[in-house]
Design a protein around this motif. Structure first.
Motif, short mmCIF file in Angstrom:
data_model
loop_
_atom_site.label_atom_id
_atom_site.label_comp_id
_atom_site.label_asym_id
_atom_site.label_seq_id
_atom_site.Cartn_x
_atom_site.Cartn_y
_atom_site.Cartn_z
N UNK A 373 0.80 -1.22 0.00
CA UNK A 373 0.00 0.00 0.00
C UNK A 373 0.84 1.27 0.00
N UNK A 374 1.95 1.26 -0.73
CA UNK A 374 2.78 2.46 -0.81
C UNK A 374 2.07 3.56 -1.60
N UNK A 375 2.60 4.78 -1.51
CA UNK A 375 1.96 5.92 -2.17
C UNK A 375 1.91 5.75 -3.68
N UNK A 402 0.07 7.27 3.71
CA UNK A 402 -0.20 8.50 2.97
C UNK A 402 -0.61 9.65 3.88
N UNK A 403 0.08 9.77 5.02
CA UNK A 403 -0.15 10.92 5.88
C UNK A 403 -1.28 10.80 6.86
N UNK A 516 1.41 15.30 -5.52
CA UNK A 516 2.16 16.20 -4.64
C UNK A 516 2.71 15.43 -3.45
N UNK A 517 1.90 14.59 -2.85
CA UNK A 517 2.36 13.79 -1.71
C UNK A 517 3.53 12.90 -2.11
N UNK A 518 3.44 12.25 -3.26
CA UNK A 518 4.52 11.38 -3.71
C UNK A 518 5.80 12.18 -3.90
N UNK A 620 16.12 16.12 -5.89
CA UNK A 620 15.97 17.35 -5.10
C UNK A 620 14.84 18.22 -5.62
N UNK A 621 14.73 18.33 -6.95
CA UNK A 621 13.67 19.15 -7.55
C UNK A 621 12.30 18.65 -7.13
N UNK A 622 12.13 17.35 -7.13
CA UNK A 622 10.82 16.80 -6.77
C UNK A 622 10.53 17.00 -5.28
N UNK A 623 11.53 16.80 -4.44
CA UNK A 623 11.30 17.02 -3.02
C UNK A 623 10.95 18.49 -2.73
N UNK A 624 11.66 19.40 -3.34
CA UNK A 624 11.42 20.83 -3.08
C UNK A 624 10.10 21.30 -3.68
N UNK A 625 9.85 20.97 -4.93
CA UNK A 625 8.60 21.43 -5.55
C UNK A 625 7.39 20.74 -4.94
#
Length: 706
Positions: A373-375, A402-403, A516-518, A620-625
């Motif tokens: 059940x991963x994101x 998922x939070x 966005x969560x992923x 990094x781009x995905x984590x920041x955005x």
């Protein structure tokens, strides 16, 4: 964590409303008066009475639900009569059960409906009371979403459409984030909480027809005479809504409560015990649906304890059902503690060879992905690999990974991603949905199950927007061809607001929320790097746990060379479990979709990707955005404040603020940790985190209460 408590308190600090605040209890079944308009006048003219044509209990429920909905929406009394009066000038709605009803035949179902005009009246017809009930809810949905009265027809594409509750006898809910269990076992069977009926109404309104009331990590108590009377009482509430009750069973029950020395499925005494217990269940609950079984998984007992196979166990239980109309759903979520293996492969390796050995009354229940059940996961390789066995798709509605109840994540896109995935086992178009509905391999039975996110919180799901995931599961279980946006539009219009601009803004936010969560948690195919035990927050550095495959390092394989789990022929070769066409696409890092890249490949930190960035820069781009996008979600929500109930708005706004802080927590934890391997700077235009890795780790230690 003090910040979390303070923010959640904001849920209750709202300005004194001019009218009663919305506490979320009514879910999407809000029958508030439609504003005066030509449309309302049309509805009122067409609904001056309701006539039902028989004594069927579910048909009577349909009439009562239609009456309740129409009177609220139209602001006029709508009487229920036995039949329309001849020569009357009044126009009404006829509810008709007829074996000859011209309804769609999807999934060989008797639950389809058709709505059409006949003379002055509107007719809702089906081949069963349940079909008429589903038609009534479809008609009310048209009114709630301000759609015109028109010919409608529908039939479920999947036969068994169930919620799986992971509720325990002591009132706790495993992976539950909305309070305690809604089942008050201590009060049953003498007292029936009114909430049970409202729960049944909600499920029927979205087409669900079955409920497994207890945890797959089952207690044998549910099979005792004491608890069967309690379950019987629940079944009596559900029955008028076309819903059957099922039980998760403990494999060792013959030993635990039966006094036997063994639970060997080939032992005659064990067979006799289960047959007698099944007969006792059907004596109490004639429409009992059957058993759900978790066996030889995560320490649970099972037939392998006696050298028997999963098929031996499932077939014995199927035989124990006798001539009754019931099924056995046998979960394929199994894996062994093997530090040198790949958990990705374990269910396939245990079940593939059993294809064709299961009783026709057994369905094998398979999670949407191969891990847990991963994101985001690739579809489970068992889909398409067991053509002789009907498979139940199991998805998780509760947001374990998922939070939980603090992150807004709309899950319809996740469910759709699996259902629409093409296994390619019989060429293009061999989707998971066609495996699940039985059409690909011509199975007569089919099933889909969702692990419920329901609890005793007044609003049912903790996060108000979590209601949308319960709703979306039911709508997709009925018709998996619906789009995520269409379902979100329905739910928003029925639950939050009908103001067009606000609906569009909310649907846009919901549609992007899962991606966005992923991005701020597990981008590019990273998986299983959350905090241990409670599965909350980031812990990519986790290297010690009760089992090697409960750690994060087992999955991400970060080292000085790169990141990701090599599942190609040069690694674990899990990719070989898929059809050749899927292997070809995913087997080459250059053609593998970026969302699955690190699921299947160990990629160098400086390796260029299709985006034009290196792996490190893209990560990094995905984590920041991703983290920045939570601020965008807050802005979207702020813009709809005038159109949404004040209490609901404040609740969601507070949780979005929590989500923003925790997205930054995920971002900082992951980029700082992986930077210890990449040895590369945070790329422009992003600024390095203001806190150190040690400071971020301390947050996890505090949360885990170590």
């Amino acid at each position: 964590m003090l910040l979390r408590s303070a923010l959640l308190l904001l849920v209750f600090i709202v300005a004194a409303p001019c009218c009663r605040a919305d506490d979320g209890y009514r879910l999407w079944l809000k029958y508030d008066l439609i504003a005066d308009s030509p449309q309302r006048a049309q509805y009122r003219a067409a609904a001056q009475f309701i006539a039902a044509n028989g004594p069927d209990a579910v048909l009577k429920t349909a009439a009562a639900e239609l009456q309740r909905g129409l009177q609220g929406l139209l602001g006029q009394p709508v009487p229920v009569v036995e039949q329309a009066a001849n020569g009357s000038s009044k126009r009404g709605i006829l509810l008709v059960v007829s074996a000859a009803a011209n309804v769609p035949d999807a999934a060989r179902s008797t639950e389809g409906y058709r709505i059409f005009a006949q003379g002055r009246n509107l007719v809702v017809t089906g081949r069963s009371g349940a079909g008429v009930l589903y038609g009534v809810f479809a008609l009310l949905r048209q009114l709630q979403t301000r759609q015109p009265l028109a010919n409608l027809a529908g039939s479920p594409r999947i036969r068994y459409r169930l919620l799986n509750h992971w509720d325990n006898p002591n009132g706790t809910v495993e992976r539950g984030y909305a309070g305690s269990s809604i089942w008050k076992w201590a009060e049953l069977p003498e007292r029936l909480d009114p909430r049970y009926k409202d729960y049944a109404r909600a499920n029927a309104s979205i087409g669900l027809n079955g409920v497994v009331v207890n945890n797959v990590n089952a207690s044998a108590r549910y099979l005792t005479p004491e608890y069967l009377q309690k379950v019987k009482a629940l079944a009596g509430v559900f029955r008028p809504y076309g819903i059957r009750v099922y039980l998760s069973v403990l494999w060792a029950a013959p030993k635990v409560i039966g006094g036997l020395k063994t639970s060997d499925p080939l032992d005659p005494q064990v067979n006799q015990w289960w047959a007698a217990r099944s007969e006792a269940i059907y004596q109490a609950i004639p429409d009992f649906g059957g058993f759900l079984v978790k066996a030889n998984s995560e320490g649970e007992p099972g037939p392998q304890d006696y050298g028997r196979s999963h098929a031996d166990g499932a077939n014995m239980l199927a035989a124990a059902l006798g001539q009754h109309d019931g099924i056995v759903m046998w979960r394929a979520f199994v894996y062994k503690a093997n530090s040198n293996g790949d958990r990705f492969k374990e269910a396939y390796e245990e079940f593939k060879s059993l294809d064709g050995q299961f009783s026709p009354r057994v369905l094998v229940q398979v999670k949407n992905g191969p891990i847990d059940f991963q994101a985001r996961e690739p579809f489970h390789p068992l889909f398409g690999a067991m053509p002789k066995t009907p498979l139940v798709l199991e998805v998780q509605i509760t947001q374990e990974y998922l939070g939980m109840a603090t992150h807004l994540v709309y899950l319809a896109p996740l469910f759709k991603e699996c259902l629409d995935a093409d296994t390619r086992v019989k060429g293009p178009g061999s989707t998971v949905a066609k495996v699940v509905d039985g059409s690909l391999d011509q199975h007569a039975i089919s099933g889909i199950a969702g692990v419920a996110n329901i609890g005793a919180d007044r609003n049912w799901t903790g996060h108000p927007m979590g209601q949308a995931n319960w709703y979306a599961f039911g709508r997709l279980a009925w018709d998996y061809t619906l789009t995520s946006a269409a379902i979100a539009t329905e739910w928003t219009s029925m639950t939050l607001t009908t103001e067009p601009k606000a609906v569009a803004a909310i649907v846009n936010m919901m549609g992007k929320s899962r991606d966005i969560y992923v991005r701020y948690t597990t981008p590019l195919g990273l998986h299983h790097i959350m905090g241990q035990n409670i599965h909350y927050g980031p812990e990519p550095w986790l290297a010690q746990a009760g089992r090697p495959d409960w750690t994060a390092v087992y999955y991400h394989k970060a080292d000085s060379a790169g990141l990701g789990f090599n599942r190609t022929a040069t690694g674990s070769n899990a990719l070989a479990l898929y059809a050749p066409a899927v292997q070809k696409q995913w087997g080459d890092a250059k053609t593998c979709p970026l969302n699955y890249l690190l699921w299947f490949h160990h990629v160098g930190w400086k390796q260029p990707l299709s985006t034009g960035r290196t792996l490190w820069n893209e990560l990094c781009t995905r984590y920041y955005t991703g983290a920045d996008s939570v601020t965008w979600m807050q802005q979207q929500w702020a813009a709809v404040k005038p159109a949404v109930d004040a209490a609901v708005f404040a609740d969601v706004a507070a949780r979005l603020e929590i989500q923003r802080h925790e997205a930054l927590w995920w971002r900082d934890a992951c980029v700082l940790y992986f930077q210890t391997y990449s040895k590369l700077p945070i790329p422009a235009p992003f600024s390095p985190p203001a806190r150190t890795l040690a400071e971020v780790k301390s947050l996890v230690d505090l949360y885990q209460l170590k």
